[in-house]
Design an enzyme around this catalytic site. Sequence first.
Site, PDB file in Angstrom:
ATOM      1  N   LYS A 155       0.879  -1.184   0.000  1.00 18.49           N
ATOM      2  CA  LYS A 155       0.000   0.000   0.000  1.00 18.49           C
ATOM      3  C   LYS A 155       0.902   1.215   0.000  1.00 18.49           C
ATOM      4  O   LYS A 155       2.045   1.151   0.452  1.00 18.49           O
ATOM      5  CB  LYS A 155      -0.872   0.024   1.262  1.00 18.49           C
ATOM      6  CG  LYS A 155      -2.102   0.880   1.131  1.00 18.49           C
ATOM      7  CD  LYS A 155      -3.231   0.096   0.496  1.00 18.49           C
ATOM      8  CE  LYS A 155      -4.443   0.949   0.209  1.00 18.49           C
ATOM      9  NZ  LYS A 155      -5.584   0.101  -0.190  1.00 18.49           N
ATOM     10  N   ASP A 172      -6.939   4.182  -4.509  1.00 17.03           N
ATOM     11  CA  ASP A 172      -7.624   4.049  -3.211  1.00 17.03           C
ATOM     12  C   ASP A 172      -8.241   5.430  -2.988  1.00 17.03           C
ATOM     13  O   ASP A 172      -8.456   6.175  -3.965  1.00 17.03           O
ATOM     14  CB  ASP A 172      -6.646   3.637  -2.095  1.00 17.03           C
ATOM     15  CG  ASP A 172      -7.350   3.191  -0.816  1.00 17.03           C
ATOM     16  OD1 ASP A 172      -7.780   2.034  -0.735  1.00 17.03           O
ATOM     17  OD2 ASP A 172      -7.501   4.017   0.112  1.00 17.03           O
TER      18      ASP A 172
HETATM   19  P1  NDP Z   1     -12.887   7.747  -2.915  1.00 12.26           P
HETATM   20  O1  NDP Z   1     -11.828   8.751  -2.703  1.00 12.26           O
HETATM   21  O2  NDP Z   1     -13.405   7.529  -4.292  1.00 12.26           O
HETATM   22  O3  NDP Z   1     -14.124   8.047  -1.985  1.00 12.26           O
HETATM   23  C1  NDP Z   1     -13.998   8.098  -0.599  1.00 12.26           C
HETATM   24  C2  NDP Z   1     -15.338   8.460   0.007  1.00 12.26           C
HETATM   25  O4  NDP Z   1     -15.253   8.305   1.417  1.00 12.26           O
HETATM   26  C3  NDP Z   1     -15.715   9.904  -0.236  1.00 12.26           C
HETATM   27  O5  NDP Z   1     -17.126  10.016  -0.265  1.00 12.26           O
HETATM   28  C4  NDP Z   1     -15.120  10.599   0.974  1.00 12.26           C
HETATM   29  O6  NDP Z   1     -15.735  11.842   1.300  1.00 12.26           O
HETATM   30  C5  NDP Z   1     -15.373   9.599   2.054  1.00 12.26           C
HETATM   31  N1  NDP Z   1     -14.309   9.742   3.087  1.00 12.26           N
HETATM   32  C6  NDP Z   1     -12.992   9.591   2.909  1.00 12.26           C
HETATM   33  N2  NDP Z   1     -12.323   9.844   4.048  1.00 12.26           N
HETATM   34  C7  NDP Z   1     -13.251  10.171   4.939  1.00 12.26           C
HETATM   35  C8  NDP Z   1     -13.195  10.528   6.296  1.00 12.26           C
HETATM   36  N3  NDP Z   1     -12.011  10.622   6.964  1.00 12.26           N
HETATM   37  N4  NDP Z   1     -14.368  10.770   6.920  1.00 12.26           N
HETATM   38  C9  NDP Z   1     -15.558  10.678   6.250  1.00 12.26           C
HETATM   39  N5  NDP Z   1     -15.668  10.346   4.954  1.00 12.26           N
HETATM   40  C10 NDP Z   1     -14.538  10.091   4.313  1.00 12.26           C
HETATM   41  O7  NDP Z   1     -12.297   6.374  -2.318  1.00 12.26           O
HETATM   42  P2  NDP Z   1     -12.782   4.885  -2.561  1.00 12.26           P
HETATM   43  O8  NDP Z   1     -14.238   4.855  -2.803  1.00 12.26           O
HETATM   44  O9  NDP Z   1     -11.868   4.280  -3.542  1.00 12.26           O
HETATM   45  O10 NDP Z   1     -12.446   4.219  -1.141  1.00 12.26           O
HETATM   46  C11 NDP Z   1     -13.399   4.108  -0.102  1.00 12.26           C
HETATM   47  C12 NDP Z   1     -12.978   3.003   0.847  1.00 12.26           C
HETATM   48  O11 NDP Z   1     -12.908   1.766   0.139  1.00 12.26           O
HETATM   49  C13 NDP Z   1     -11.600   3.169   1.499  1.00 12.26           C
HETATM   50  O12 NDP Z   1     -11.644   2.591   2.780  1.00 12.26           O
HETATM   51  C14 NDP Z   1     -10.699   2.324   0.602  1.00 12.26           C
HETATM   52  O13 NDP Z   1      -9.531   1.908   1.280  1.00 12.26           O
HETATM   53  C15 NDP Z   1     -11.631   1.163   0.317  1.00 12.26           C
HETATM   54  N6  NDP Z   1     -11.314   0.345  -0.841  1.00 12.26           N
HETATM   55  C16 NDP Z   1     -11.189   0.897  -2.081  1.00 12.26           C
HETATM   56  C17 NDP Z   1     -10.935   0.101  -3.176  1.00 12.26           C
HETATM   57  C18 NDP Z   1     -10.887   0.637  -4.559  1.00 12.26           C
HETATM   58  O14 NDP Z   1     -10.816  -0.158  -5.494  1.00 12.26           O
HETATM   59  N7  NDP Z   1     -10.965   1.947  -4.760  1.00 12.26           N
HETATM   60  C19 NDP Z   1     -10.729  -1.359  -3.020  1.00 12.26           C
HETATM   61  C20 NDP Z   1     -10.983  -1.847  -1.680  1.00 12.26           C
HETATM   62  C21 NDP Z   1     -11.242  -1.005  -0.653  1.00 12.26           C
HETATM   63  P3  NDP Z   1     -14.946  13.230   1.011  1.00 12.26           P
HETATM   64  O15 NDP Z   1     -14.938  13.340  -0.480  1.00 12.26           O
HETATM   65  O16 NDP Z   1     -15.741  14.239   1.701  1.00 12.26           O
HETATM   66  O17 NDP Z   1     -13.575  13.060   1.597  1.00 12.26           O
HETATM   67  O1  2IT Z   2      -7.865  -1.654  -0.710  1.00 11.65           O
HETATM   68  C1  2IT Z   2      -7.770  -2.164  -1.849  1.00 11.65           C
HETATM   69  O2  2IT Z   2      -7.899  -3.376  -2.036  1.00 11.65           O
HETATM   70  C2  2IT Z   2      -7.553  -1.256  -2.986  1.00 11.65           C
HETATM   71  N1  2IT Z   2      -7.491  -0.052  -2.795  1.00 11.65           N
HETATM   72  C3  2IT Z   2      -7.371  -1.818  -4.362  1.00 11.65           C
HETATM   73  C4  2IT Z   2      -5.987  -2.301  -4.566  1.00 11.65           C
HETATM   74  C5  2IT Z   2      -5.626  -2.726  -5.966  1.00 11.65           C
HETATM   75  O3  2IT Z   2      -4.437  -3.011  -6.156  1.00 11.65           O
HETATM   76  O4  2IT Z   2      -6.482  -2.779  -6.847  1.00 11.65           O
END
Ligand code: NDP
Ligand code: 2IT
Length: 448
Positions: A129, A169
Amino acid sequence: MVNTDARINEIYDVVQKRNPGEKEFHQAVKEVIETLGPVLKKHPHYAEQKIIERICEPERQVIFRVPWVDDKGEVHINRGFRVGFNSALGPYKGGLRFHPSVLLDTIKFLAFEQTFKNALTGLPIGSGKGGSDFNPRDRSDNEIMRFCQSFMTELYRHIGEMTDVPAGDIGVGLREIGFLFGQYKRITNRYESGVLTGKSPTWGGALVRKEATGYGAVFFAEEMLKVRDQSIEGKTCIVSGSGNVAIYAIEKLIHLGAKVVACSDSGGYIYHKSGINLETVKQLKEVERKRIKAYVNEHSDAEYHAEGSIWDIPCEIALPCATQNELGEEAAKTLIDNGCIALSEGANMPCTPEAARLIQHSKIAYGPAKAANAGGVATSALEMQQNASRDAWTFEHTENRLREIMCNIHQDCYETAKEFDLEGNYAAGANIASFRRVADAMLAFGVI
Ligand code: NDP
Ligand code: 2IT
C-alpha cells in the site's frame, strides 16, 4: 505443546512496542491474530517457524519527500509512502491513498490487511500500500498532475510489474493513475502496462475495474443472504461514502432490485426516502467533483444532514464504503435495533473493534472488509493478466469472473469458519483461510 493464547499475546506486545503510536496498525493486527489461536493448535509448525511474527513485520517501507508547485507558484512539501508488506504469493499489490490524514500508520494497516485480502482472491498477488498526505480537494487538474509527476519521480524506482503494482484508493482514481503512468513511462522509457492497475480501458485498463470493489461487496452480501434463504431484491439499503466504491455498490444494489436511501461524504449525508438517483450522484462526484450536499438542489424531496449519523436511518442492508473506523459502537447498536440483516464492508476496516464485536454477536450477517471488498484488487489482478497476455476481455466476461471470485471467497470463508466450529463467523473464516495460504507459501521459501 504451545500455549497459543500466551504466544499470541506476546506477539501483539512486540508489535505494539516496535510500532509505537501506530494505533490503526495495532488494531488491524489484533483483529487478525486474535483469531489464529486454533490454527496454531492445529498446525504447530506455523508457531515453530514464527510465521505470525514474520507476517506482522513489513518486508520493506519507503518514505520520501514530494515537493510540488501550486498554480499560484507556491511550493508545497508532502510526504510519500510505499510499504511492501508481503511478497509470498506474488509482487506487492495494493492501492495508493491521497488524503491529508495519511500517516505511515495508515499505510501499514492497509498493507497488512491487503496481505490477507489478496490471498483470499486465490490470485498470485502479494501485498502493499502507499500514498501521501497530499489533499487533492479543490486542486486543479494541473496541480494534481504536478503532484502525481513529483510522486512518481521517486516511486518509479521501487515499482515494476514483477515487483510492486500500485492502483487507486481514496483520492486516487482514473485521472491520477493516468498522470502517474505517464510519468513512469517517461522516466523508464518503457510502456509497462502491468506496473499500475485501475488504468483507463482506453489505454490498457480492464473493463469492470472501476465498478469492481462496489459490485464485489454487493455480490458478497448476496452470497451471505443466500445462506439464509434471503435476497437483495426489495431491501432498503444504506451505503456510506459517495466515492468510487460507494457509487458502484449503489449501482449493483439497484440492478439487483434494492432501494438505496442514503449516502454520504465527509461533510454529511443525504436521505432520499424514495431512493437515491444514482445519475445525480455520479454527475456531482465523478464529473463536477462537488459535495454531496448539492444533491438536494436537484431533488427537493431529499434531505441533507450535516449532523448526526447516516446509520440512524433504518435499513436492512448496510454497506460502509467511506473509510476506517467510520462505524462505531452506537451505530452498530442502532443497526441491530433497526433490524438490519446484512453488513458488507466496502471500505477497509470501517467498523471499530467494539462495533465489529457487537455485529458479530448479533443476527446480522457480517462480511469483513478483507473478504467483502476483495473484488477491487481481484479485478486488478485480472487487469495484470490481460496486460501480460496483451488481451482485453469484454465487460460481461470480466464481471462473470468477478462474481465467480466473490462466490469462491464467500465459500472459502464460510467453510473455513465451519472447519473451526465457528459457523457464520466470516471474519474468523477470512483470517484463517488467508493466513494459511500465505503461511504455506512462506514455509516453502525457508526462513526469508
Ligand atoms: P474515494 O476517494 O473515491 O471516496 C472516498 C469516500 O469516502 C468519499 O465520499 C469521501 O468523502 C469519504 N471519506 C474519505 N475519508 C473520509 C473521512 N475521513 N471521513 C468521512 N468520509 C470520508 O475512495 P474509494 O471509494 O476508492 O475508497 C473508499 C474506501 O474503500 C476506502 O476505505 C478504501 O480503502 C476502500 N477500498 C477501495 C478500493 C478501490 O478499489 N478503490 C478497493 C478496496 C477497498 P470526502 O470526499 O468528503 O472526503
Ligand atoms: O484496498 C484495496 O484493495 C484497494 N485499494 C485496491 C488495490 C488494488 O491493487 O487494486
